[in-house]
Write an enzyme that holds these catalytic residues in place. Structure first.
Site, PDB file in Angstrom:
ATOM      1  N   LYS A 226       0.842  -1.197   0.000  1.00 48.06           N
ATOM      2  CA  LYS A 226       0.000   0.000   0.000  1.00 48.06           C
ATOM      3  C   LYS A 226       0.875   1.243   0.000  1.00 48.06           C
ATOM      4  CE  LYS A 226      -2.622   3.380   2.075  1.00 48.06           C
ATOM      5  NZ  LYS A 226      -2.169   4.617   2.766  1.00 48.06           N
TER       6      LYS A 226
ATOM      7  N   ASP B 120      -5.812   5.265 -15.180  1.00 45.43           N
ATOM      8  CA  ASP B 120      -6.773   4.436 -14.468  1.00 45.43           C
ATOM      9  C   ASP B 120      -6.136   3.852 -13.204  1.00 45.43           C
ATOM     10  OD1 ASP B 120      -8.613   2.550 -13.588  1.00 45.43           O
ATOM     11  OD2 ASP B 120      -9.117   1.851 -15.594  1.00 45.43           O
TER      12      ASP B 120
ATOM     13  N   HIS C 100       4.141  11.526   9.794  1.00 44.93           N
ATOM     14  CA  HIS C 100       2.791  11.561   9.232  1.00 44.93           C
ATOM     15  C   HIS C 100       1.871  12.471  10.044  1.00 44.93           C
ATOM     16  CE1 HIS C 100      -0.739  10.063   7.113  1.00 44.93           C
ATOM     17  NE2 HIS C 100      -1.331   9.927   8.289  1.00 44.93           N
TER      18      HIS C 100
END
Length: 423
Positions: free
Chosen positions: A260, A276, A374
């Site tokens: 991911k 796409d 983050h």
């Protein structure tokens, strides 16, 4: 040549970043006007792209800096809602900058379509009959798109397979097609539909599904980069990152999150260029499972000098012609920024960014943890959601980070205190 090394971008305004982009790429300022929402994709333009349009939705577009791909500097637009992604890719590209950046190779723009044939009495013999008429089937497929053939592409091969299913043995024929600078879905789907009846007649069965496969394993791109140990924080950090990567290769639970992180980089550039995202993501995750076990898409090694060397191999079916890449003005602007003159070059840049994103995430996990960087960037989003405006955003975010609490209630409290102090 684009100057990708760019320090201090976080301290600039969006307008200043666009000005700097013009200076570094040689683009005309007018090429970037679509990046302003007022001049981007209009509702009327969106209405012809998809059905039942009610509006458009903005996604932030950031700029990954410091990227070198095969010796050429490139500034890479990334469309993402997630904080820290653009900064992480830029940082990793900076670590690799002194070692030459990212080196890539590819297998070319080859896609495949599948024609499923059922109710075949003699599947093995049908497979042979199809191969006997290979040239005829290739010619029939290429009649569909003579322009593609003229450009050097077209159907290259016919590959029949026997697939044992719960509904019996199906004869599945792959059309192998060079799609040049297109993503290729329309081209291969049209060829599959045009040739399906002939294939079914030869096989002695009935054609059912006729569509491309998003497991684009004939359209692979590989990227490699060396990250000097000193740039990462020393030999101990390299060893920790190797341990983290080994965990991802061995365990599908870790691999899912590891991959991911790769897709954080890849999907952001795919989206920014009007390609796409679902096709690319499904292909990459399927490719991670081709050994029969879901595993990491990237590989981490220590080279003879003690530096970290990372490689990434993924299917990358992206194009420059057709679809939103040509019809969305924002996508057009982003493609111009990258300066990709072919779909292959775009695919290489995208893969390099995926590798950069992966290296940055693994380093963070192996050292201070993912939350530190983050959450520092996420704090700004939380501050805005709490109602902070202008310079209040930076101050409220800084106060939450200093307290170690990045939540909506903490943001509201910090904002109230800040405004009382300024009253």
């Amino acid at each position: 040549m684009t100057q990708s090394r760019w320090s201090g971008t976080k301290d600039l305004t969006p307008a200043q970043r666009r000005e700097g982009l013009v200076e570094r790429t040689g683009l005309d300022a007018a090429d970037l006007t679509a990046l302003d929402p007022a001049d981007g994709l209009s509702v009327d333009a969106a209405d012809v792209l998809i059905e039942n349009v009610i509006g458009v939705m903005g996604v932030p577009v950031g700029l990954a800096t410091n990227v070198i791909v095969d010796g050429e500097g490139v500034l890479v637009p990334m469309a993402t809602e997630e904080p820290s992604v653009v900064a992480a890719a830029s940082n990793a590209a900076r670590w690799a900058h002194g070692a030459g950046g990212f080196h890539t190779s590819s297998t070319g723009p080859v896609m495949q379509a599948q024609i499923q044939v059922v109710d075949v009495a003699d599947p093995q013999a049908a497979k042979s009959r199809i191969l006997e008429r290979r040239d005829e089937l290739i010619a029939a497929a290429n009649e569909v798109d003579p322009i593609l053939v003229k450009l050097g592409g077209g159907c290259l091969d016919i590959e029949p397979r026997l697939v044992d299913t719960a509904a019996g043995v199906h004869v599945v024929v792959h059309l192998v097609v060079d799609v040049r600078d297109a993503m290729g879905a329309n081209a291969v789907n049209s060829m599959a539909e045009r040739t399906s009846d002939l294939i079914a007649e030869i096989a002695g069965g009935t054609a059912r599904l006729r569509i491309l496969t998003n497991l684009a394993d004939r359209r692979l791109v590989r990227a490699r980069a060396v990250f000097p140990a000193d740039a990462l924080g020393g030999p101990e950090v390299v060893d920790r990152m190797l341990e983290a990567a080994a965990f991802a290769e061995a365990d599908p639970y870790r691999a899912a999150t590891h991959n991911k992180g790769i897709m954080n980089g890849i999907s952001a550039v795919v989206l920014a260029t009007g390609n796409d995202t679902r096709a690319v993501e499904s292909g990459c995750h399927a490719y991670a499972s081709t050994t029969g076990r879901y595993t990491s898409l990237s590989h981490f090694e220590k080279n003879a000098d003690g530096d970290l060397e990372v490689t990434l191999e993924v299917p990358m079916p992206v194009g420059l012609v057709g679809g939103a890449t040509r019809s969305n003005p924002v996508a057009q602007a982003n493609v111009k920024i990258i300066g990709a003159e072919s779909a292959d070059r775009l695919a290489r840049v995208i893969t390099a960014v995926g590798l950069a994103q992966n290296a940055a995430a693994v380093r963070a996990l192996a050292t201070e943890g993912i939350q530190r960087g983050h959450m520092t960037l996420h704090a700004r989003t939380v501050a805005v959601a709490a109602g902070a405006q202008g310079d209040e955003v930076t101050e409220v975010a800084a106060r939450m980070v200093a307290q170690g609490t990045v939540r909506s209630d903490a943001a509201e409290e910090a904002l109230a205190i800040l405004r009382s102090e300024r009253a």
